[in-house]
Write a protein that holds these residues in place. Structure first.
Motif, PDB file in Angstrom:
ATOM      1  N   LEU A 152      45.529  45.817  42.631  1.00  0.00           N
ATOM      2  CA  LEU A 152      46.114  46.266  43.217  1.00  0.00           C
ATOM      3  C   LEU A 152      47.022  46.861  45.037  1.00  0.00           C
ATOM      4  CD1 LEU A 152      48.733  47.755  41.601  1.00  0.00           C
ATOM      5  CD2 LEU A 152      47.454  49.995  42.024  1.00  0.00           C
ATOM      6  N   GLU A 153      47.516  45.474  44.665  1.00  0.00           N
ATOM      7  CA  GLU A 153      47.890  45.651  46.475  1.00  0.00           C
ATOM      8  C   GLU A 153      49.203  46.810  47.034  1.00  0.00           C
ATOM      9  OE1 GLU A 153      49.191  41.878  46.581  1.00  0.00           O
ATOM     10  OE2 GLU A 153      47.366  40.570  46.981  1.00  0.00           O
ATOM     11  N   ARG A 154      49.860  46.985  46.070  1.00  0.00           N
ATOM     12  CA  ARG A 154      50.848  47.686  46.120  1.00  0.00           C
ATOM     13  C   ARG A 154      51.478  48.290  45.424  1.00  0.00           C
ATOM     14  NH1 ARG A 154      53.969  43.413  47.609  1.00  0.00           N
ATOM     15  NH2 ARG A 154      56.236  43.396  46.554  1.00  0.00           N
ATOM     16  N   GLY A 155      52.107  49.645  45.316  1.00  0.00           N
ATOM     17  CA  GLY A 155      52.852  50.352  43.752  1.00  0.00           C
ATOM     18  C   GLY A 155      52.139  51.550  42.653  1.00  0.00           C
ATOM     19  N   GLU A 156      52.686  50.527  41.885  1.00  0.00           N
ATOM     20  CA  GLU A 156      51.802  51.324  40.818  1.00  0.00           C
ATOM     21  C   GLU A 156      51.960  50.615  39.087  1.00  0.00           C
ATOM     22  OE1 GLU A 156      52.995  55.912  39.101  1.00  0.00           O
ATOM     23  OE2 GLU A 156      54.950  55.211  39.724  1.00  0.00           O
ATOM     24  N   ALA A 157      50.879  51.501  38.778  1.00  0.00           N
ATOM     25  CA  ALA A 157      50.569  50.091  37.197  1.00  0.00           C
ATOM     26  C   ALA A 157      50.390  50.378  36.455  1.00  0.00           C
ATOM     27  CB  ALA A 157      49.880  49.091  37.506  1.00  0.00           C
ATOM     28  N   TRP A 158      50.309  50.576  35.115  1.00  0.00           N
ATOM     29  CA  TRP A 158      49.610  51.221  33.673  1.00  0.00           C
ATOM     30  C   TRP A 158      49.086  50.530  33.143  1.00  0.00           C
ATOM     31  CZ3 TRP A 158      49.936  56.172  31.898  1.00  0.00           C
ATOM     32  CH2 TRP A 158      49.674  56.167  30.422  1.00  0.00           C
ATOM     33  N   PHE A 159      47.784  50.816  32.888  1.00  0.00           N
ATOM     34  CA  PHE A 159      46.863  49.536  32.065  1.00  0.00           C
ATOM     35  C   PHE A 159      45.942  50.121  30.967  1.00  0.00           C
ATOM     36  CE2 PHE A 159      46.430  49.792  36.966  1.00  0.00           C
ATOM     37  CZ  PHE A 159      45.704  48.276  37.374  1.00  0.00           C
ATOM     38  N   SER A 160      46.575  48.930  30.254  1.00  0.00           N
ATOM     39  CA  SER A 160      46.151  49.114  28.682  1.00  0.00           C
ATOM     40  C   SER A 160      45.271  47.596  28.175  1.00  0.00           C
ATOM     41  CB  SER A 160      47.375  49.054  27.487  1.00  0.00           C
ATOM     42  OG  SER A 160      48.524  50.263  28.299  1.00  0.00           O
ATOM     43  N   VAL A 161      43.805  49.123  28.601  1.00  0.00           N
ATOM     44  CA  VAL A 161      42.773  48.005  28.107  1.00  0.00           C
ATOM     45  C   VAL A 161      42.381  47.313  27.323  1.00  0.00           C
ATOM     46  CG1 VAL A 161      40.642  47.129  29.439  1.00  0.00           C
ATOM     47  CG2 VAL A 161      42.406  48.210  30.700  1.00  0.00           C
ATOM     48  N   ALA A 162      42.507  45.950  26.224  1.00  0.00           N
ATOM     49  CA  ALA A 162      41.340  46.811  25.202  1.00  0.00           C
ATOM     50  C   ALA A 162      39.637  45.679  25.257  1.00  0.00           C
ATOM     51  CB  ALA A 162      41.611  44.881  25.055  1.00  0.00           C
ATOM     52  N   HIS A 163      39.241  46.751  25.173  1.00  0.00           N
ATOM     53  CA  HIS A 163      37.951  47.193  25.097  1.00  0.00           C
ATOM     54  C   HIS A 163      37.007  45.800  24.509  1.00  0.00           C
ATOM     55  CE1 HIS A 163      34.109  49.716  25.285  1.00  0.00           C
ATOM     56  NE2 HIS A 163      33.664  49.176  24.177  1.00  0.00           N
ATOM     57  N   ASN A 164      35.366  45.939  25.434  1.00  0.00           N
ATOM     58  CA  ASN A 164      35.164  44.295  25.480  1.00  0.00           C
ATOM     59  C   ASN A 164      33.880  44.744  26.253  1.00  0.00           C
ATOM     60  OD1 ASN A 164      33.541  41.991  26.270  1.00  0.00           O
ATOM     61  ND2 ASN A 164      35.163  41.081  25.545  1.00  0.00           N
ATOM     62  N   ASN A 165      32.621  45.162  24.360  1.00  0.00           N
ATOM     63  CA  ASN A 165      31.764  45.510  25.629  1.00  0.00           C
ATOM     64  C   ASN A 165      31.050  44.472  26.710  1.00  0.00           C
ATOM     65  OD1 ASN A 165      30.883  47.989  23.985  1.00  0.00           O
ATOM     66  ND2 ASN A 165      30.755  47.044  22.031  1.00  0.00           N
ATOM     67  N   LEU A 166      31.411  43.414  26.964  1.00  0.00           N
ATOM     68  CA  LEU A 166      30.038  42.036  27.273  1.00  0.00           C
ATOM     69  C   LEU A 166      31.224  41.811  28.251  1.00  0.00           C
ATOM     70  CD1 LEU A 166      29.575  39.272  24.712  1.00  0.00           C
ATOM     71  CD2 LEU A 166      27.896  41.249  25.560  1.00  0.00           C
ATOM     72  N   ARG A 171      40.846  47.320  41.535  1.00  0.00           N
ATOM     73  CA  ARG A 171      40.819  47.601  42.756  1.00  0.00           C
ATOM     74  C   ARG A 171      41.202  47.580  43.986  1.00  0.00           C
ATOM     75  NH1 ARG A 171      34.819  44.541  44.887  1.00  0.00           N
ATOM     76  NH2 ARG A 171      33.686  44.556  42.725  1.00  0.00           N
ATOM     77  N   VAL A 172      40.989  48.503  44.578  1.00  0.00           N
ATOM     78  CA  VAL A 172      42.613  48.980  45.231  1.00  0.00           C
ATOM     79  C   VAL A 172      41.656  49.499  46.570  1.00  0.00           C
ATOM     80  CG1 VAL A 172      42.661  50.992  43.785  1.00  0.00           C
ATOM     81  CG2 VAL A 172      44.040  50.579  45.486  1.00  0.00           C
ATOM     82  N   GLY A 173      42.595  49.354  47.259  1.00  0.00           N
ATOM     83  CA  GLY A 173      42.246  50.267  48.789  1.00  0.00           C
ATOM     84  C   GLY A 173      40.698  49.932  48.783  1.00  0.00           C
ATOM     85  N   GLU A 174      39.329  50.813  49.431  1.00  0.00           N
ATOM     86  CA  GLU A 174      38.104  51.664  49.360  1.00  0.00           C
ATOM     87  C   GLU A 174      38.155  52.041  48.235  1.00  0.00           C
ATOM     88  OE1 GLU A 174      37.268  50.555  52.185  1.00  0.00           O
ATOM     89  OE2 GLU A 174      39.363  50.082  53.212  1.00  0.00           O
ATOM     90  N   GLY A 175      38.448  52.147  47.184  1.00  0.00           N
ATOM     91  CA  GLY A 175      37.741  51.913  45.715  1.00  0.00           C
ATOM     92  C   GLY A 175      37.894  51.113  44.719  1.00  0.00           C
ATOM     93  N   TRP A 176      38.067  51.968  43.628  1.00  0.00           N
ATOM     94  CA  TRP A 176      37.628  50.120  42.472  1.00  0.00           C
ATOM     95  C   TRP A 176      37.658  51.554  41.016  1.00  0.00           C
ATOM     96  CZ3 TRP A 176      33.681  49.681  45.721  1.00  0.00           C
ATOM     97  CH2 TRP A 176      32.561  49.696  45.368  1.00  0.00           C
ATOM     98  N   ILE A 177      38.580  51.201  40.041  1.00  0.00           N
ATOM     99  CA  ILE A 177      38.397  52.136  38.910  1.00  0.00           C
ATOM    100  C   ILE A 177      37.827  50.869  38.201  1.00  0.00           C
ATOM    101  CG2 ILE A 177      39.403  52.648  36.902  1.00  0.00           C
ATOM    102  CD1 ILE A 177      41.469  52.933  40.474  1.00  0.00           C
ATOM    103  N   GLU A 178      36.924  51.300  37.160  1.00  0.00           N
ATOM    104  CA  GLU A 178      35.959  50.155  36.067  1.00  0.00           C
ATOM    105  C   GLU A 178      36.575  50.931  34.651  1.00  0.00           C
ATOM    106  OE1 GLU A 178      31.440  48.675  34.475  1.00  0.00           O
ATOM    107  OE2 GLU A 178      31.935  49.458  36.334  1.00  0.00           O
ATOM    108  N   ASP A 179      36.756  50.054  33.979  1.00  0.00           N
ATOM    109  CA  ASP A 179      37.324  51.314  32.046  1.00  0.00           C
ATOM    110  C   ASP A 179      36.444  50.474  31.304  1.00  0.00           C
ATOM    111  OD1 ASP A 179      39.912  51.372  30.529  1.00  0.00           O
ATOM    112  OD2 ASP A 179      39.017  49.515  29.774  1.00  0.00           O
ATOM    113  N   ILE A 180      36.443  52.058  30.638  1.00  0.00           N
ATOM    114  CA  ILE A 180      35.543  51.164  28.856  1.00  0.00           C
ATOM    115  C   ILE A 180      36.954  51.664  28.254  1.00  0.00           C
ATOM    116  CG2 ILE A 180      33.835  52.308  27.904  1.00  0.00           C
ATOM    117  CD1 ILE A 180      33.039  54.284  30.358  1.00  0.00           C
ATOM    118  N   GLY A 181      37.363  50.831  28.262  1.00  0.00           N
ATOM    119  CA  GLY A 181      38.634  50.887  26.848  1.00  0.00           C
ATOM    120  C   GLY A 181      39.430  52.042  26.717  1.00  0.00           C
ATOM    121  N   THR A 182      40.661  52.255  27.383  1.00  0.00           N
ATOM    122  CA  THR A 182      41.166  53.236  27.507  1.00  0.00           C
ATOM    123  C   THR A 182      42.804  52.205  28.427  1.00  0.00           C
ATOM    124  OG1 THR A 182      41.870  55.540  28.608  1.00  0.00           O
ATOM    125  CG2 THR A 182      40.757  53.148  30.244  1.00  0.00           C
TER     126      THR A 182
END
Length: 326
Positions: free
Chosen positions: A157-171, A177-188
């Motif tokens: 995410l380089e700028r702005g705002e986004a909504w994520f609807s993530v399909a779950h995948n165990n593999l 990744r955004v700024g100095e952090g990152w978000i790891e999703d678990i199907g959500t």
């Protein structure tokens, strides 16, 4: 000329272009250096194209912040040290090798450079559907890059705002990744907003892990929770979040609660190509709450003028003033 010689020549030109780029960005580039660079450009029409490509790579790497900054600084330092010893050929080759090596020793940089980019302008929204069934809704003035590999689905995410609807995948994990952090999703489903000073993360359902570069602690957010972190990587404690208000932009609505008028003006500027000016310090601190359309600036401004002791003045160009009511 056979293909082998042609490949060797092209590789040499790329090395020279990278070396000249390091030389010009070394911090102590002289007038003679610049004259030499101009002479090199004039020697062959392919030199200018190779230099533009190297320059674009350098610029994009610089935009990655901490991910690539050490390598860029190292390339500049190698050139400066060798130049003081009058060993220009070695400096050029070393700097070029370092620049190329960034892509080898930092796979995320290569992934970022080869990722597909999606953007929206002010007032626009767009939904990107990914090959695995996941989707990303981009809010106003937003830019993302998307890269899929066998091991990870990664979004920047380089700028702005986004909504994520993530399909779950165990593999295959899903990372933002955004700024100095990152978000790891678990199907959500979750929302990420990047402002100049902060990154806000809120979860609608499921769970995400939030990590920042300067903190070994991992924050786990579940449905109804949110957090934020600043540019230095300092994260706020996990707290309850109003997801209905946070996600209202998906329906073209801004839900604002107890914000100052100055903050409301900045929110409206996100959606419209205008500059909203409030010169009076007391007016800037007035409290505002309400629901405002994201696609109807006159209605939003008239609503504010009705609720507060202010009036709207249309100044020159795209400037709008909020003044005390007479």
């Amino acid at each position: 000329m056979n293909s082998t010689n042609s490949d060797d020549r092209d590789a040499r030109i790329r090395r020279e272009a990278s070396a000249w780029l390091a030389r010009l960005n070394s911090g102590d580039c002289s007038t003679d250096d610049r004259a030499g660079f101009e002479a090199w450009l004039a020697m062959d029409t392919r030199h200018a194209d190779a230099f533009r490509r190297a320059e674009r790579l350098w610029r994009e790497l610089a935009g990655l912040g901490e991910l690539a900054r050490p390598q860029l600084k190292q390339a500049q330092a190698v050139y400066r040290r060798a130049r003081r010893k009058r060993r220009w050929p070695m400096a050029g080759l070393a700097a070029a090798a370092l620049l190329a090596g960034v892509l080898i020793v930092n796979p995320p940089i290569w992934q970022w450079l080869t990722a597909e980019r999606f953007t929206t302008g002010k007032g626009e929204r767009e939904t990107v559907t990914l090959s695995d069934g996941s989707s990303i809704e981009l809010n106003t003035d937003t830019a993302i890059r998307v890269n899929y590999s066998a091991r990870a689905r990664r979004v920047w995410l380089e700028r702005g705002e986004a909504w994520f609807s993530v399909a779950h995948n165990n593999l295959t994990r899903f990372e933002v990744r955004v700024g100095e952090g990152w978000i790891e999703d678990i199907g959500t489903q979750f929302n990420v907003r990047r402002d100049p000073a902060n990154v806000d993360v809120a979860v609608q359902e499921g769970e995400v892990a939030v990590k920042v570069a300067t903190n070994p602690e991992v924050l786990h957010l579940t449905a109804g929770q949110q957090t934020n972190f600043d540019r230095q990587g300092h994260a706020a404690p996990v707290r309850a979040g109003d997801l209905a208000a946070i996600a209202a932009w998906r329906g073209g609505v801004l839900v604002l609660k107890n914000l100052t008028l100055a903050d409301v003006a900045r929110e409206l500027e996100r959606y419209h190509a205008v500059s909203i000016e409030i010169a009076d310090a007391d007016l800037r601190q007035l409290s505002v709450s309400g629901r405002f359309p994201t696609d109807n600036l006159p209605l939003a401004l008239n609503t504010i003028a009705t609720a507060l002791p202010v009036r709207i003045a249309h100044l020159d160009g795209n400037r709008i003033g909020i003044l005390a009511r007479r």
